[in-house]
Every structure is written in C-alpha cells, then in structure tokens.
Scaffold this active site. Structure first.
Site, PDB file in Angstrom:
ATOM      1  N   SER A  42       0.802  -1.229   0.006  1.00  0.00           N
ATOM      2  CA  SER A  42       0.259   0.024  -0.020  1.00  0.00           C
ATOM      3  C   SER A  42       0.869   1.217  -0.168  1.00  0.00           C
ATOM      4  CB  SER A  42      -1.183   0.065   1.045  1.00  0.00           C
ATOM      5  OG  SER A  42      -0.241  -0.101   2.478  1.00  0.00           O
ATOM      6  N   ASP A 382      -3.213   8.213   8.182  1.00  0.00           N
ATOM      7  CA  ASP A 382      -4.167   7.364   8.786  1.00  0.00           C
ATOM      8  C   ASP A 382      -3.866   6.514   9.829  1.00  0.00           C
ATOM      9  OD1 ASP A 382      -3.043   5.474   7.324  1.00  0.00           O
ATOM     10  OD2 ASP A 382      -4.667   5.227   5.983  1.00  0.00           O
ATOM     11  N   HIS A 385      -0.273   4.508   7.140  1.00  0.00           N
ATOM     12  CA  HIS A 385       0.416   5.199   5.924  1.00  0.00           C
ATOM     13  C   HIS A 385       0.723   6.803   6.235  1.00  0.00           C
ATOM     14  CE1 HIS A 385      -2.524   2.091   4.639  1.00  0.00           C
ATOM     15  NE2 HIS A 385      -1.410   1.635   4.064  1.00  0.00           N
TER      16      HIS A 385
END
Length: 409
Positions: A42, A382, A385
């Site tokens: 991610s 968040d 990340h």
C-alpha cells in the site's frame, strides 16, 4: 574532390562529436528513464487493491483519501501522491497506471503492480505462523512478478525508436551516402529516417524498477496476530530473501536499474504506538517512537542490505540501489518543523481520536473519524500510511539526499 572513404570518415567523426552530449541519455542516464515498473504494497499501490478487493472500497475508495492532489479517491492509501508518483514525475514519466486497471492501455512507459496489503511471502507462510486470517490480499510479490512476466512480450515486441540525435540531417547524409556509393536506389532512403529496435536489452536498459517497499506487511500481520518481536526476528531472513529473490528474478528477465527500499520506522507509526504501547518512558526514543520496533525495522533493513550486496556481486552488470526509507523518514521525524510538519511526526491527520488520533474501530474514512484541514502539516495520514507531504519528503531524500546506495542520480 575528397575520396569516398575520407568523406565518410569526416561525416562519421562529426556525427560522433555532435551526439556525445546525448550519450548519457541514450544509456539511461540521469533523469532519462523511459519507463518505470513498480511492485510492492500500500505504500506504492495506485489502485490495484481497489479493483481486487471490493471491501477496500469502504475505506480507500472513499473521501478523504485522495483529497489533496487528485481531489478524489484513486485507491492510494494517502491524501495524495506516493513516492512512486514523485519518482515518475521527477523522470518526466506519466503516473503509473495500476495493472488491474490497465486493460487496453499502452504500458510501454510503465505500470504499477503493487497491491495494498501485499506481502513478500506467499499465503502458505502465514498459514504456518497462524496469521492467515489477517491477510488483506493474496496478491503477493510473486503474483505481481507473474503479472510483469505476462506483459513483458508486449513491451519488448513493440517497435520503439532509439536515440534521437541532435543533427538528424547528418545521419541522413551518412546513410544516404553509403547507399548511393553502393549503387542502391537512393529514392528508397526515407525508410531510414529513424532507427528502430525491438530488443528487450535496450528497452530495459532505460527502465527503472521499484521493488517495494515490500515486507512490512509480513511483520504487521504477525505483530497484529500477537507474535512477539523474538518470533518476528526468526522470519527476517526468509522475508528479506523473498525480496532479493524477486529482485534477482527481475534481473534475469532483463532489468538493469533496480531500487529496493527498506521498511519504514514502524515504531513511529501511530497504529503501533496505540496497539503496542511501551510500559515505561524508557521504551520510547527522543522523538516518541517505540525503540524496540524501530530496532526491529533496522534489523530487517540490515539483513536486506547484506543480501542485496551478495546480489550485486552475482550480477555486476545490474545497478541495484538500496533505498533507505527508514533513514529518509527519520530525517523529518527528528526535525519535523524543518520540513514543515508543524503537527509533529506521530499524530495522524485522519483518525478517530486518542492520543495519536488513531482508533482501530473508527479508522480514516469510516464513521466516527475526522480529517485535519491541512494534511501537509502532518507526516502521518491514517495511522499506518503517510501523507503526500511525507512521501514527497522521502522521494526528495531518495533522489537528492544520501539515502540511496549507490546514488539514484
């Protein structure tokens, strides 16, 4: 009148001189990569998870993800661009399309195979350690390599122009002269107006491969399943080998320029700070990060670098660059205001409250969470990340700072 061979020699010498300024570009030199291919999780995914996992749409497919640059969710786990985006833009390339959204597109300038939640290890590894229920996706690094190998014939079989010289009229003169003195029909010379190649060797000599970051999730799943640091340390050689094995597989497929990042300082993640808090003040460093988890991240990175060095000896023709994401991140974690991060390095921009604004039951994008007004003041987006501003800082450090070995530029 000069003899034919003398005239040809003069023209050839002139061509060499006028084209020397472009030699470094033709060889894939500074800021002249013509394509880029990315693998990872991610931290690099630009939309593959969004397509492959409908459940992810409930989080990364919603606002405020993408609010800063794209002004809409794109599948990136951030408010805007990622390191891979900044690297592509630095080299004058378009933002890489996610592989699972690339049908019908021309991919000769690159594509992104990274998938959010992906691991370096395949699913059976997580079954063995009892953490398979934590996996976000089965699209591991080996699956991504398979995707690359699937499209490779379309990349190399496409006719592609080689170097464009500064004085094409001189090239024309030389080739036309050769044809005329050999008795060929000079009227057919127009077919030589550009030099073409379909070879993978030349194509990949000007391609940049970003192999990661990958491996961080292998440890995240283990830790969030309750595995100890001692348990995780036993996984490091296997996880690091999976990354270098993938790098070797790409080299054998033709890759020449490869950037292999290490993992981030997970002890500075608000998710770890919230879910795995220290017992004593001495468990935290001067920044407020968890020492033991950062030490673990550095251990993984050290093992990875050792394995990459062995790979360099085995493949001296390849340029294998280690990217120190850890060091590049700690640079702004230790001096946040110097980088414009006025809200510090630990508190998240988008979250559901708590000391670090991270709440696993009210994560960013779901009911109960709130987003800050200025993400660029934060490094943490968040809880897991980073913000676009933080990724930009990492990319700048990778491109222009001492955080790649050997240097990228």
């Amino acid at each position: 009148m000069a003899a034919p061979n003398t005239l040809l020699s003069v023209l050839a010498a002139a061509l060499l001189c006028c084209s020397l300024a472009r030699v470094s570009q033709c060889a894939g030199g500074e800021k002249n990569y013509t394509s880029m291919f990315s693998f990872g999780d991610s931290l690099t995914d630009t939309g593959n998870l969004l397509v492959s996992s409908p459940l992810s749409n409930a989080i990364v497919g919603r606002f405020p993800y993408g609010m800063t640059y794209f002004h809409r969710p794109t599948g990136r786990c951030s408010d805007g661009r990622l390191v891979v985006d900044f690297l592509a833009q630095a080299f004058g390339l378009p933002l890489l399309p996610p592989y699972l959204q690339s049908q019908g597109k021309d991919l000769r300038q690159g594509v992104n195979f990274a998938v959010g939640g992906a691991t370096a290890m395949d699913p059976p590894f997580f079954q063995e350690i009892g953490a398979s229920d934590k996996l976000w996706t089965n699209l591991s690094l080996s699956v991504q390599l398979g995707w690359f190998e699937k499209i490779k014939p379309s990349l190399c079989n496409s006719t592609k122009s080689s170097c464009t010289f500064s004085h094409p009229s001189l090239v024309t003169a030389i080739l036309k002269y050769r044809l005329c003195i050999s008795g060929a029909d000079c009227r057919n010379f127009s077919s030589f107006s550009r030099i073409k190649t379909a070879g993978c060797k030349e194509y990949f000599s000007r391609s940049l491969f970003l192999v990661g970051e990958i491996g961080g999730n292998d440890y995240n799943y283990a830790f969030f399943k309750g595995k100890t640091l001692d348990d995780a340390k036993t996984y490091v050689p296997t996880v690091a080998s999976a990354v270098t094995d993938a790098t070797e597989r790409l080299i054998r497929a033709g890759a020449k320029h490869l950037v292999v990042p290490g993992i981030l300082p997970i002890g500075c993640s608000s998710a770890y700070l919230t879910l795995h808090p220290g017992r004593n003040r001495s468990d935290y460093d001067s920044v407020g990060c968890l020492k033991t988890y950062n030490d673990f991240a550095q251990h993984h990175n050290a093992v990875l670098q050792q394995k990459l060095q062995a790979l360099r000896r085995k493949y001296p023709q390849a340029r294998i660059m280690y990217a120190d994401y850890y060091g590049a991140s700690m640079a702004f974690a230790k001096n946040p205001k110097q980088f414009g991060f006025t809200e510090g390095p630990l508190k998240t921009c988008c979250g559901g409250g708590g000391p670090y604004n991270f709440n696993p039951v009210a994560s960013c994008g779901v009911r109960g969470s709130k987003v800050c007004t200025d993400p660029s003041a934060y490094t943490n987006w968040d809880g897991v990340h980073l913000t676009e501003a933080a990724y930009h800082a990492i990319a700048d450090n990778i491109l222009h700072g001492p955080y790649t070995s050997p240097r990228l530029l």
